[in-house]
Design a protein around this motif. Structure first.
Motif, PDB file in Angstrom:
ATOM      1  N   ILE A 175       0.969  -1.269   0.228  1.00  0.00           N
ATOM      2  CA  ILE A 175      -0.109   0.059   0.054  1.00  0.00           C
ATOM      3  C   ILE A 175       0.764   1.374  -0.013  1.00  0.00           C
ATOM      4  N   LEU A 176       1.943   1.319   0.626  1.00  0.00           N
ATOM      5  CA  LEU A 176       2.789   2.529   0.843  1.00  0.00           C
ATOM      6  C   LEU A 176       4.036   2.551   0.032  1.00  0.00           C
ATOM      7  N   GLU A 177       4.306   3.556  -0.375  1.00  0.00           N
ATOM      8  CA  GLU A 177       5.387   3.999  -1.318  1.00  0.00           C
ATOM      9  C   GLU A 177       6.157   5.299  -0.607  1.00  0.00           C
ATOM     10  N   LEU A 178       7.422   4.986  -0.366  1.00  0.00           N
ATOM     11  CA  LEU A 178       8.281   6.314   0.030  1.00  0.00           C
ATOM     12  C   LEU A 178       8.474   6.853  -1.235  1.00  0.00           C
ATOM     13  N   ASN A 179       8.194   8.126  -1.492  1.00  0.00           N
ATOM     14  CA  ASN A 179       8.112   8.846  -2.572  1.00  0.00           C
ATOM     15  C   ASN A 179       9.262   9.909  -2.791  1.00  0.00           C
ATOM     16  N   SER A 180       9.566  10.401  -1.808  1.00  0.00           N
ATOM     17  CA  SER A 180      10.525  11.634  -1.807  1.00  0.00           C
ATOM     18  C   SER A 180      11.046  12.091  -0.358  1.00  0.00           C
ATOM     19  N   LEU A 181      12.081  12.859  -0.691  1.00  0.00           N
ATOM     20  CA  LEU A 181      12.828  13.371   0.602  1.00  0.00           C
ATOM     21  C   LEU A 181      12.739  14.807   0.652  1.00  0.00           C
ATOM     22  N   ARG A 182      12.645  15.551   1.819  1.00  0.00           N
ATOM     23  CA  ARG A 182      12.688  16.753   1.532  1.00  0.00           C
ATOM     24  C   ARG A 182      13.300  17.659   2.725  1.00  0.00           C
ATOM     25  N   LEU A 183      14.340  18.354   2.164  1.00  0.00           N
ATOM     26  CA  LEU A 183      15.105  19.174   3.220  1.00  0.00           C
ATOM     27  C   LEU A 183      14.452  20.664   3.201  1.00  0.00           C
ATOM     28  N   LEU A 184      13.779  21.122   4.529  1.00  0.00           N
ATOM     29  CA  LEU A 184      13.102  22.304   4.252  1.00  0.00           C
ATOM     30  C   LEU A 184      14.116  23.306   5.077  1.00  0.00           C
ATOM     31  N   TYR A 185      14.780  24.026   4.344  1.00  0.00           N
ATOM     32  CA  TYR A 185      15.891  25.059   4.960  1.00  0.00           C
ATOM     33  C   TYR A 185      15.323  26.443   5.208  1.00  0.00           C
ATOM     34  N   ASP A 222      14.744  18.909  -2.723  1.00  0.00           N
ATOM     35  CA  ASP A 222      14.203  17.714  -2.677  1.00  0.00           C
ATOM     36  C   ASP A 222      14.790  16.590  -3.510  1.00  0.00           C
ATOM     37  N   LEU A 223      14.515  15.435  -2.936  1.00  0.00           N
ATOM     38  CA  LEU A 223      15.306  14.185  -3.582  1.00  0.00           C
ATOM     39  C   LEU A 223      14.057  13.310  -3.797  1.00  0.00           C
ATOM     40  N   PRO A 224      13.659  12.949  -5.107  1.00  0.00           N
ATOM     41  CA  PRO A 224      12.824  11.988  -5.591  1.00  0.00           C
ATOM     42  C   PRO A 224      13.392  10.644  -5.428  1.00  0.00           C
ATOM     43  N   LEU A 225      12.858   9.544  -4.892  1.00  0.00           N
ATOM     44  CA  LEU A 225      13.242   8.460  -4.549  1.00  0.00           C
ATOM     45  C   LEU A 225      13.119   7.347  -6.015  1.00  0.00           C
ATOM     46  N   GLY A 226      12.248   7.984  -6.795  1.00  0.00           N
ATOM     47  CA  GLY A 226      12.341   7.049  -8.261  1.00  0.00           C
ATOM     48  C   GLY A 226      11.594   6.006  -8.200  1.00  0.00           C
ATOM     49  N   SER A 227      11.712   4.966  -9.372  1.00  0.00           N
ATOM     50  CA  SER A 227      10.920   3.713  -9.253  1.00  0.00           C
ATOM     51  C   SER A 227      11.274   3.015  -8.232  1.00  0.00           C
TER      52      SER A 227
END
Length: 327
Positions: free
Chosen positions: A223-233, A262-267
């Motif tokens: 069900i879950l998918e880790l989609n992206s990482l975000r650093l909020l400076y 942002d870092l998309p985690l891709g396929s």
């Protein structure tokens, strides 16, 4: 330092109306003098309770924290963040790791994720984004492409570890749910450990509320998918055109605006590659720590170059036999 500034900044929102002049800020600084963070403003190297205390330094520090909070509100108004986001805030995560060749060398890696959001998804999965707040400046990517990429990867490395730990917790939850309940003493303890390293009930309940009917009764990993990482400076370099207007450079009181990295985690295959590489790096670090501790020598230890890190206090406390002892 940044952690303390972040905590005080959150509390400052409550007192915003009172912090309109320097005198009121000074009064609040005095009433909070004895709180734990006050040690930051004592004379360097003086641990006594009667150490000199620099009120003006604390006022400047508090005002700079409020500047960062204003930056955050300009970048993202919390009132516009739609439910169920933020899904989780300041969530502790932990997972077990082991040497590829020796499961007996098991260890636990823990951390705290600032925030998790659910992202819009065209698929039938719940896509999660891990967010980390940074009080420092967003990197200024003004160098060669290879150097810029290295800087970016260094910045997001901790986020990759968070993603790895969270995914391990998701898999652990699936594994635990498939095991039959056994109420024997030994088996019961094992099941307790499995729950300990899985997703919390709070997280599961929040995710369940966000699920569609078709997603019910499936494994979490489906069900879950880790989609992206975000650093909020919360700030940036004034001469960074990706974040600031060029006219701000001439303003001596201006600070750089808040911005994202942002870092998309891709396929799925790219995501799994990131997890595999990150786990190898964590294992390498763990082995290095083990080798260092096994020397039982204070001369083998080198602290980092970040003056606020607690590792600077470790050398004086390092005594043979005191750091690591096999059970």
């Amino acid at each position: 330092w940044s952690r303390v500034r972040g905590d005080r900044g959150e509390n400052a929102l409550v007192d915003t109306d009172d912090n309109t002049n320097k005198n009121s800020v000074s009064n609040k600084a005095k009433t909070r003098k004895d709180e734990g963070y006050g040690v930051l403003f004592r004379a360097e190297g003086d641990d006594s309770t009667t150490a000199s205390y620099d009120i003006e330094a604390e006022i400047d520090w508090g005002q700079s924290s409020l500047d960062l909070l204003r930056n955050y509100y300009e970048l993202e108004d919390p009132k516009t963040v739609k439910s169920p986001n933020p899904l989780m805030r300041e969530m502790w995560v932990q997972a077990r790791f082991s040497d590829n060749y020796n499961d007996e060398n098991e260890y636990v890696v823990r951390g705290k994720i600032d925030r998790i959001d659910i992202q819009p998804s065209p698929s039938n999965k719940l896509q999660l984004e891990i967010i980390d707040y940074k009080t420092g400046k967003k990197p200024h990517f003004k160098y060669s492409p290879s150097t810029n990429d290295r800087i970016a990867q260094e910045q997001v490395w901790k986020m990759k570890v968070y993603a790895l730990i969270l995914w391990k917790m998701i898999l652990q939850t699936d594994e635990t749910s498939e095991q039959p309940r056994d109420y024997g003493q030994e088996q019961g303890q094992q099941q307790k450990d499995h729950y300990k390293y899985g997703m919390s009930l709070d997280l599961q309940q929040r995710l369940t509320q966000a699920m569609t009917h078709e997603q019910n009764n499936q494994k979490w990993s489906n069900i879950l998918e880790l989609n992206s990482l975000r650093l909020l400076y919360l700030t940036s370099h004034l001469d960074d055109p990706s974040a600031n207007d060029s006219t701000m450079i001439d303003d001596g009181t201006a600070i750089g605006k808040a911005n994202y990295l942002d870092l998309p985690l891709g396929s799925p295959s790219e995501f799994q590659y990131i997890l595999d590489q990150t786990e190898l790096e964590v294992q390498t670090i763990a082995k290095g720590i083990k080798r260092l501790v096994d020397t039982q020598s204070p001369h083998a230890f080198e602290h980092c170059d970040w003056k606020y890190c607690s590792c600077h206090e470790l050398r004086r406390k390092f005594r043979p036999g005191s750091v690591f002892q096999k059970s």
